[in-house]
Scaffold this motif. Structure first.
Motif, PDB file in Angstrom:
ATOM      1  N   UNK A 100     -37.574 -42.486 -22.302  1.00 30.08           N
ATOM      2  CA  UNK A 100     -37.506 -42.896 -23.708  1.00 30.08           C
ATOM      3  C   UNK A 100     -38.741 -43.715 -24.096  1.00 30.08           C
ATOM      4  N   UNK A 101     -39.168 -44.575 -23.185  1.00 29.93           N
ATOM      5  CA  UNK A 101     -40.385 -45.332 -23.459  1.00 29.93           C
ATOM      6  C   UNK A 101     -41.562 -44.380 -23.651  1.00 29.93           C
ATOM      7  N   UNK A 102     -41.683 -43.393 -22.758  1.00 24.55           N
ATOM      8  CA  UNK A 102     -42.786 -42.451 -22.864  1.00 24.55           C
ATOM      9  C   UNK A 102     -42.717 -41.672 -24.173  1.00 24.55           C
ATOM     10  N   UNK A 103     -41.534 -41.202 -24.569  1.00 22.47           N
ATOM     11  CA  UNK A 103     -41.424 -40.493 -25.835  1.00 22.47           C
ATOM     12  C   UNK A 103     -41.858 -41.348 -27.008  1.00 22.47           C
ATOM     13  N   UNK A 104     -41.498 -42.630 -26.977  1.00 27.44           N
ATOM     14  CA  UNK A 104     -41.866 -43.533 -28.064  1.00 27.44           C
ATOM     15  C   UNK A 104     -43.352 -43.796 -28.131  1.00 27.44           C
ATOM     16  N   UNK A 105     -43.985 -44.049 -26.990  1.00 29.09           N
ATOM     17  CA  UNK A 105     -45.419 -44.352 -27.043  1.00 29.09           C
ATOM     18  C   UNK A 105     -46.235 -43.091 -27.323  1.00 29.09           C
ATOM     19  N   UNK A 106     -45.715 -41.914 -26.956  1.00 31.78           N
ATOM     20  CA  UNK A 106     -46.413 -40.688 -27.333  1.00 31.78           C
ATOM     21  C   UNK A 106     -46.416 -40.513 -28.850  1.00 31.78           C
ATOM     22  N   UNK A 107     -45.276 -40.789 -29.487  1.00 33.05           N
ATOM     23  CA  UNK A 107     -45.228 -40.670 -30.948  1.00 33.05           C
ATOM     24  C   UNK A 107     -46.189 -41.659 -31.595  1.00 33.05           C
ATOM     25  N   UNK A 108     -46.185 -42.913 -31.123  1.00 32.00           N
ATOM     26  CA  UNK A 108     -47.108 -43.915 -31.676  1.00 32.00           C
ATOM     27  C   UNK A 108     -48.552 -43.486 -31.473  1.00 32.00           C
ATOM     28  N   UNK A 109     -48.871 -42.982 -30.271  1.00 30.71           N
ATOM     29  CA  UNK A 109     -50.244 -42.592 -29.973  1.00 30.71           C
ATOM     30  C   UNK A 109     -50.687 -41.412 -30.836  1.00 30.71           C
ATOM     31  N   UNK A 110     -49.780 -40.476 -31.126  1.00 36.24           N
ATOM     32  CA  UNK A 110     -50.138 -39.349 -31.981  1.00 36.24           C
ATOM     33  C   UNK A 110     -50.454 -39.834 -33.393  1.00 36.24           C
ATOM     34  N   UNK A 111     -49.689 -40.793 -33.885  1.00 38.28           N
ATOM     35  CA  UNK A 111     -49.986 -41.368 -35.201  1.00 38.28           C
ATOM     36  C   UNK A 111     -51.368 -42.016 -35.185  1.00 38.28           C
ATOM     37  N   UNK A 112     -51.680 -42.742 -34.118  1.00 36.01           N
ATOM     38  CA  UNK A 112     -53.001 -43.362 -33.992  1.00 36.01           C
ATOM     39  C   UNK A 112     -54.092 -42.292 -33.996  1.00 36.01           C
TER      40      UNK A 112
END
Length: 684
Positions: A100-112
Motif C-alpha cells: 500500500x505504501x508503494x502504491x501511494x508513493x507511485x501515485x504521488x511520484x507520477x503526479x510529480x
C-alpha cells in the motif's frame, strides 16, 4: 553526464500534455485521488521484514483480510467477521502495508512527473521520505520467507522484485528534485541493496518468478547506470532472452498453461522492455515478446473472457475478464504502436472499464476514432500448449491435452471446460489463493476437474496428443479428439521444455503405468457428443468426473450413500447420493444464470452414478458434481450434451450397444442424427 532514465523524453512529454486533456481526465483524477488518499493515510514502514502476501487471506473464504493500518494482533475476514491471528497473518499484513505504501508513493511520484513543482511539497516529500526510510532500514532487514525465495520488504523473492520495480519508478520520477545526499542514500542503501538481494535469489530456471526478478534487475541496472546488472538480467544463461526463447511456446503461450500466468509473466516482461528501450532497443524485438499480447486474443470467448486453466485466477473467466489487463495493451501500444492493441483497449473501455493508470496517459493510443471489432478471429487449435476449441456463436468448449505446465500445472489431461450464452457452465475452476486449505486436497487434484482418474488417484504428469480436429465452421460437424498415454517407466521420459522441468515430479502410480485415455467430442449446431475411452493396465475403479455450476434439477430417484471416502480428496464430496440402480442409460439437467444444460449418458454395465456437492471457485460457491464409476481394465463412457436458454431442441436420445460399437441417435424436430462410437478408432 546525463542520468539513465526509465521514462523517455517522449513519454514524459505525452504524460504532461495529456494531464490537462479532458479525454484523459479519468486517468488523471484517479492518480490524484490515489495520491491524496496516500497522503491522508501517511502510512510508514515498520521495523520487521514482510511476510508472504498470499498469507493475508481468509482461509475459509479465500478473500483478502481487512487491512487495518494500526497493525492489530487479529485480522478480520470481510465476509463473516471472523478474526485470524498468527505470524503468517501478521507477516502478510506487513507485506500488504509495504504494498500500500508503494502504491501511494507511485501515485504521488507520477503526479510529480506530470506537473513538476506544481505537484506541491507534500506529493514530493512523501515519496522522498519513504524511499529514505526504506534506504535506512533495508541493509538491516533479515531475509524472510519460505515460498520460492526470500524477500526483505516482502516475504518472497517474487514479491520483492515487484516492489523493487515500483521503487525504481518512484525514484526515476522524483530524482531530479532530490539533493545529492538523498540520491546517494537511496541508491546505496536501497537500490544497491535490492540488486544484491535479488541477484542472490535467482534460481537459474525458466519460470515466471525468474522473469520478474530479472525485470527488477534490469530496472535497477538502468536506474543505477550499471551495465553489468543489465547484462545479467538480459544475457545471463537463464536471463530474459533465454526465458523468452524457452518459456514462450511456439503457439505464443507462456509455458505454464495458464492465461493468468501468461499475463502475469507478461507484466514483468513489458516492464523490462519499457525500462530497456533506450539502453537495449533490440530487446523489443526479442522472439515472441510482442506477440504475447496477441496470443490470448486468438482464444478469446465472445464475452471477452478466457478459460481459467491450471493455476489461474478465475476472474479471467468472467465476462470481460480480459479488461483487467487493459494496462498491458496501453503499455504495449507505447512500445509497438499496433492498431490491434488500440482495438483491444476500445473493447475494454466500451463496456465500462475506466481508463486509468500512468500507462494510459504516457503510452496509450488516442482512442477517439477506434472501435472494437465485432468479433475476434478464433484459432481453434493451439498445438504446443495443447488447447483444442469447438465453438459457435453462443457456445465454447475447450479440450485441454497439452504439457503439464511446470509447478503451476494441474493433473487434468483431457478435461473439458464448457461455456455457453455468456455463462460458465462446467468450467475449469482455476485456482483460489494459495493459502486456501482446498489447494492440496482438492484444487490440485484430478477429481476437481472434468476428466478421468484411475484407482481413485490423481493423474501423474503427462502430455497428450491431438489425434483429429475438424473446425465446425468448415465442416458439417466439428470434431476434437485427443489421447494421453502414461509411460510404464516415468523416469524414462524427458520433458521437452528443458530447464522448465528440471524439478521433475516423476510420480510412479501403478494404475497409470501404460494406461491410455482417449476423448472424442463431436460437435453440431444443437448439441455435442462426448466419448471417453479408457484402457488401464489392471482392474481398477475408473472415475469420470463432471462438475457443473448452479442447480441440479430435480430427480426423485436419488438415494443416499454410505459414503466412505478413501482419502482427503474424496472426503471433499458432500451431500453424496447415487442414481437408483438402472440400466446403462440415464439423464440429468442443470440450470445456472438462465442457461440449462441437459446430459444424456450411456455407461459401461455396472457403472455407479454418484451425485454430490463440491466447492467451486470461489470455494463459497458450491457446484454440482457427478461421478461415473466403472470397474475394470477398460471403459467407454458416452454422453450427449445440450445447452440452451429456454426449451432445448432435442426430443429424445437413444443408445444401442453393439459390443465393439456404440450407436447413439439424437432426435430433433427437423432431423435425426446417428453417430457411431467405436471401442477404438475414430467416432463418426
Amino acid at each position: 553526464m546525463p542520468m539513465s532514465r526509465l521514462r523517455t523524453d517522449d513519454e514524459l512529454k505525452r504524460l504532461r500534455e495529456r494531464w490537462t486533456d479532458p479525454a484523459f481526465a479519468t486517468a488523471r483524477d484517479s492518480l490524484l485521488e490515489q495520491a491524496e488518499t496516500a497522503l491522508a493515510a501517511d502510512l510508514r514502514p515498520v521495523g520487521e521484514a514482510g511476510g508472504w502476501g498470499h498469507a493475508f487471506h481468509c482461509p475459509d473464504h479465500v478473500v483478502p483480510l481487512e487491512f487495518d493500518p494500526s497493525g492489530p494482533p487479529q485480522h478480520r475476514c470481510p465476509v463473516d467477521g471472523k478474526l485470524w491471528q498468527g505470524e503468517d497473518f501478521d507477516g502478510g499484513w506487513r507485506c500488504a502495508l509495504n504494498g500500500r505504501i508503494m502504491g501511494g508513493i507511485q501515485a504521488c511520484a507520477t503526479v510529480v512527473a506530470a506537473v513538476g513543482p506544481e505537484a506541491g511539497d507534500r506529493r514530493l516529500a512523501y515519496p522522498r521520505e519513504i524511499l529514505l526510510d526504506y534506504a535506512e532500514r533495508y541493509p538491516n532487514l533479515p531475509p524472510s520467507g519460505r515460498w520460492a525465495g526470500k524477500g526483505k520488504i516482502t516475504g518472497q523473492g517474487l514479491e520483492e522484485a515487484v516492489w523493487a520495480i515500483g521503487a525504481c519508478r518512484v525514484y526515476d520520477a522524483i530524482r531530479d528534485q532530490l539533493s545529492d545526499a538523498d540520491r546517494t542514500m537511496i541508491e546505496t542503501g536501497l537500490l544497491r541493496g535490492l540488486a544484491a538481494h535479488l541477484t542472490d535469489q535467482l534460481f537459474g530456471k525458466i519460470h515466471n518468478i525468474e522473469c520478474w526478478q530479472l525485470s527488477a534487475l534490469a530496472h535497477l541496472g538502468v536506474i543505477l547506470d550499471d551495465d553489468d546488472l543489465i547484462a545479467l538480467a538480459v544475457d545471463g544463461e537463464t536471463g530474459l532472452t533465454a526465458q523468452f526463447a524457452e518459456g514462450i511456446l511456439d503457439d505464443g503461450w507462456w509455458a505454464e498453461g495458464s492465461p493468468t500466468y501468461h499475463y502475469y509473466m507478461l507484466s514483468g516482461a513489458l516492464a523490462a522492455a519499457a525500462a530497456l528501450r533506450e539502453r537495449r532497443p533490440a530487446f523489443l524485438e526479442t522472439r515472441g515478446l510482442r506477440d504475447m499480447l496477441l496470443t490470448p486474443l486468438s482464444m478469446i470467448r465472445s464475452d471477452f473472457s478466457l478459460p481459467a486453466t491450471n493455476d489461474g485466477w478465475n476472474s479471467i473467466a468472467f465476462p470481460y475478464g480480459l479488461a483487467q489487463y487493459a494496462g498491458h495493451y496501453e503499455q504495449g501500444y507505447g512500445l509497438w504502436p499496433d492498431p490491434r492493441f488500440a482495438e483491444v483497449l476500445a473493447a475494454c473501455y466500451a463496456q465500462g472499464t475506466p481508463r486509468t493508470g500512468e500507462a494510459a496517459l504516457a503510452l496509450g493510443p488516442d482512442l477517439t476514432d477506434v472501435a472494437a471489432p465485432a468479433a475476434w478471429p478464433l484459432k481453434t487449435v493451439h498445438p504446443t500448449s495443447g488447447y483444442a476449441i469447438l465453438a459457435d456463436d453462443h457456445r465454447y468448449l475447450l479440450l485441454k491435452y497439452g504439457p503439464h505446465g511446470g509447478g503451476h500445472g494441474h493433473p487434468d489431461k483431457l478435461q473439458l471446460d464448457l461455456w455457453a450464452d455468456g455463462v460458465r457452465l462446467a468450467p475449469d475452476a482455476g485456482s483460489p489463493a494459495y493459502t486456501s486449505p482446498l489447494q492440496g486436497p482438492w484444487i490440485r487434484q484430478t477429481l476437481s476437474h472434468n476428466t478421468v482418474l484411475l484407482d481413485q488417484t490423481s493423474q501423474p504428469e503427462a502430455e497428450g496428443t491431438l489425434i483429429n480436429f475438424r473446425d465446425p465452421a468448415e465442416h458439417p460437424y466439428g470434431l476434437a479428439e485427443a489421447s494421453v498415454t502414461w509411460p510404464e517407466d516415468p523416469d524414462a521420459v524427458a520433458g521437452r521444455q528443458g530447464s522448465w522441468l528440471r524439478e521433475p515430479r516423476r510420480t510412479h502410480v501403478p494404475a497409470y503405468a501404460g494406461a491410455e485415455l482417449r476423448r472424442s467430442v463431436l460437435w453440431t449446431a444443437d448439441y455435442f457428443v462426448d466419448l471417453v475411452r479408457v484402457e488401464a493396465p489392471q482392474e481398477v475403479p475408473i472415475d469420470l468426473a463432471w462438475h457443473h455450476r448452479g442447480v441440479l434439477l430435480g430427480r426423485d430417484d436419488l438415494e443416499p450413500v454410505d459414503w466412505r471416502p478413501p482419502d482427503e480428496t474424496y472426503a471433499i464430496l458432500s451431500e453424496v447420493h447415487r442414481l437408483a440402480p438402472q440400466d446403462q442409460e440415464w439423464q440429468l439437467s442443470w440450470e445456472v444464470e438462465g442457461v440449462t444444460t441437459r446430459l444424456w449418458a450411456h455407461d459401461p454395465e455396472g457403472t455407479e452414478v454418484i451425485t454430490a456437492t463440491t466447492p467451486g471457485n470461489p470455494p463459497a460457491e458450491p457446484q454440482s458434481t457427478v461421478l461415473r464409476r466403472a470397474h475394470g481394465r477398460a471403459a467407454r463412457f458416452g454422453a450427449v450434451i445440450e445447452t440452451s436458454r429456454g426449451p432445448g431442441r432435442i426430443d429424445a436420445v437413444e443408445w444401442e450397444d453393439r459390443g465393439e460399437t456404440l450407436i447413439v441417435s439424437v432426435r430433433l424436430p427437423d432431423r435425426t442424427d446417428s453417430w457411431t462410437l467405436p471401442a477404438s478408432g475414430v467416432a463418426t
